[in-house]
Design a protein around this motif. Structure first.
Motif, PDB file in Angstrom:
ATOM      1  N   ASP A  38       0.796  -1.234   0.000  1.00  0.00           N
ATOM      2  CA  ASP A  38       0.000   0.000   0.000  1.00  0.00           C
ATOM      3  C   ASP A  38       0.824   1.278   0.000  1.00  0.00           C
ATOM      4  OD1 ASP A  38      -2.544  -0.895  -0.261  1.00  0.00           O
ATOM      5  OD2 ASP A  38      -3.225  -0.337   1.723  1.00  0.00           O
ATOM      6  N   SER A  83       1.904   2.735  -3.072  1.00  0.00           N
ATOM      7  CA  SER A  83       1.821   3.293  -4.433  1.00  0.00           C
ATOM      8  C   SER A  83       3.174   3.335  -5.139  1.00  0.00           C
ATOM      9  CB  SER A  83       1.208   4.693  -4.390  1.00  0.00           C
ATOM     10  OG  SER A  83      -0.117   4.638  -3.921  1.00  0.00           O
ATOM     11  N   SER A 106       6.899  -4.579  -4.034  1.00  0.00           N
ATOM     12  CA  SER A 106       5.828  -3.686  -3.610  1.00  0.00           C
ATOM     13  C   SER A 106       4.519  -4.287  -4.111  1.00  0.00           C
ATOM     14  CB  SER A 106       6.007  -2.283  -4.212  1.00  0.00           C
ATOM     15  OG  SER A 106       7.127  -1.633  -3.661  1.00  0.00           O
ATOM     16  N   ASP A 141       0.339  -3.629  -4.294  1.00  0.00           N
ATOM     17  CA  ASP A 141      -0.531  -2.467  -4.186  1.00  0.00           C
ATOM     18  C   ASP A 141      -1.808  -2.656  -4.974  1.00  0.00           C
ATOM     19  OD1 ASP A 141      -1.059   0.308  -3.404  1.00  0.00           O
ATOM     20  OD2 ASP A 141       1.123   0.532  -3.426  1.00  0.00           O
ATOM     21  N   TRP A 190      -4.302   2.812  -7.210  1.00  0.00           N
ATOM     22  CA  TRP A 190      -5.060   3.884  -6.568  1.00  0.00           C
ATOM     23  C   TRP A 190      -5.427   4.992  -7.550  1.00  0.00           C
ATOM     24  CZ3 TRP A 190      -6.887   2.463  -2.067  1.00  0.00           C
ATOM     25  CH2 TRP A 190      -6.180   1.530  -1.312  1.00  0.00           C
ATOM     26  N   ALA A 216      -1.272   6.432  -0.635  1.00  0.00           N
ATOM     27  CA  ALA A 216      -2.454   5.913  -1.329  1.00  0.00           C
ATOM     28  C   ALA A 216      -3.546   6.978  -1.401  1.00  0.00           C
ATOM     29  CB  ALA A 216      -2.965   4.664  -0.637  1.00  0.00           C
ATOM     30  N   GLU A 254      -4.157  -8.720  -0.357  1.00  0.00           N
ATOM     31  CA  GLU A 254      -2.975  -7.938  -0.718  1.00  0.00           C
ATOM     32  C   GLU A 254      -1.766  -8.338   0.125  1.00  0.00           C
ATOM     33  OE1 GLU A 254      -1.952  -3.191  -1.302  1.00  0.00           O
ATOM     34  OE2 GLU A 254      -3.228  -3.812   0.366  1.00  0.00           O
TER      35      GLU A 254
END
Length: 338
Positions: A116, A118, A131, A133, A136, A167, A272
């Motif tokens: 989370d 970005s 990462s 995610d 967003w 985010a 996630e």
């Protein structure tokens, strides 16, 4: 030709042995650390998802909570590093926290899975493992398009999570940019609900009493949205506003079924974080890939599809749903689900 075939077979054999040897590099006992940023529902469900995936992997998991305090977050990173974990999964409440985690993990030579943020580490050139995610920005565009189609000519306000959340920043900026491009709706105010339902309700009441022309209220999560809706009902103005939110949580679906919440997007923190654990393990003990960016699915939700668990992905761990989505979207991790 026979010599060529013999060489080819020898190459295949050696290659297969190398792959097997590499796969066997995973030690018998592995421990991952997980840092949760605070006590709210999204964070708790993410921790559960990470722990579920660790269970599937046969990995021990040490979970700590930073309670939205930067000093505590730093202490948690250092504690897990010094405890000898093979990797750290981190969902931070700001960009500084994930950057620090990435830096300290790189220095320690351990894995780092960021959730989370970005793509903040990738954009800043900080080495890490993966990462994980949601898109967003695309989500923000989805809200702007829904408002333009459903309530053209009506202005909106945003009750975001926190102003330092990456985010939130990305989603809000994308929503406003797309709304401006479409020219059907205008943002007249943006305030922080601090991911606190009581704070969000107070903000909503202040906005309702302010001299502002708006009828749409976007709220960054559904715990806050539920409090906003309840407060608007309590002060007798709920019928003046259209409340939309983000997350697809159980409470959000409940309010949607009641007709109080008109639109949201479903994005599962449990799934996630589970993907983050699988991806970090996969990188450390199979592929060696680093600096990866993996996007989890999100789905626009209305009353028509609110009760389909394969569309509105549950926040809490759901073995059947999580397994199907991981196989569909991340087939490389299917072997870890056995």
């Amino acid at each position: 030709m026979k010599k060529f075939l013999a060489l080819a077979l020898a190459f295949v054999l050696v290659f297969s042995l190398c792959i097997t040897a590499y796969a066997d590099e995973a030690p018998e006992e592995i421990t991952f650390g997980y840092i949760s940023p605070g006590p709210d529902t999204w964070y708790l469900r993410a921790a559960e998802g990470f722990e579920w995936a660790c269970g599937k992997l046969g990995v021990k998991c040490i979970t700590v909570n930073s309670n939205r305090d930067s000093n505590t977050e730093l202490s948690n990173i250092e504690y897990l590093r010094d405890a000898g974990v093979a990797g750290i999964g981190s969902l931070s409440f700001n960009e500084s926290g994930v950057m620090t985690c990435g830096q300290l993990c790189e220095e320690a030579g351990i894995g780092c899975a960021i959730i989370d943020a970005s793509g903040a580490l990738i954009k800043n050139g900080q080495n890490h493992t993966v990462s994980v995610d949601f898109d967003w920005a695309d989500m923000g565009v989805t809200y702007a398009e829904w408002m333009a189609e459903t309530y053209p000519g009506e202005n909106y306000v945003i009750i975001t999570g926190t102003f330092d959340s990456v985010a939130c920043q990305v989603l809000d900026e994308a929503m406003n940019a797309k709304a401006e491009e479409l020219g059907k709706n205008k943002c007249v105010d943006i305030r922080a609900g601090e991911y606190n339902p009581n704070v969000a309700a107070d903000v909503a009441e202040d906005l309702a009493n302010a001299d502002l022309d708006f009828s749409i209220i976007f709220v960054m999560n559904e715990d806050m949205a539920a409090a906003v809706i309840t407060r608007l009902e309590d002060i007798g103005v709920a019928d003046k506003y259209h409340v939309i939110a983000q997350n697809g949580s159980p409470v959000g679906i409940q309010f949607m079924e009641m007709g109080s919440l008109e639109f949201t997007t479903a994005s599962s923190p449990g799934l996630e974080a589970a993907i983050a654990a699988f991806a970090m393990y996969d990188s450390l003990y199979r592929t060696g890939e680093t600096n990866q960016l993996l996007m989890c699915p999100y789905v626009p939700v209305s009353a028509e599809n609110a009760n389909d668990p394969f569309t509105v992905v549950p926040w809490e761990v759901n073995e059947e749903v999580f397994t199907k989505l991981i196989v569909d979207y991340f087939p490389d991790f299917e072997a870890y689900l056995k």
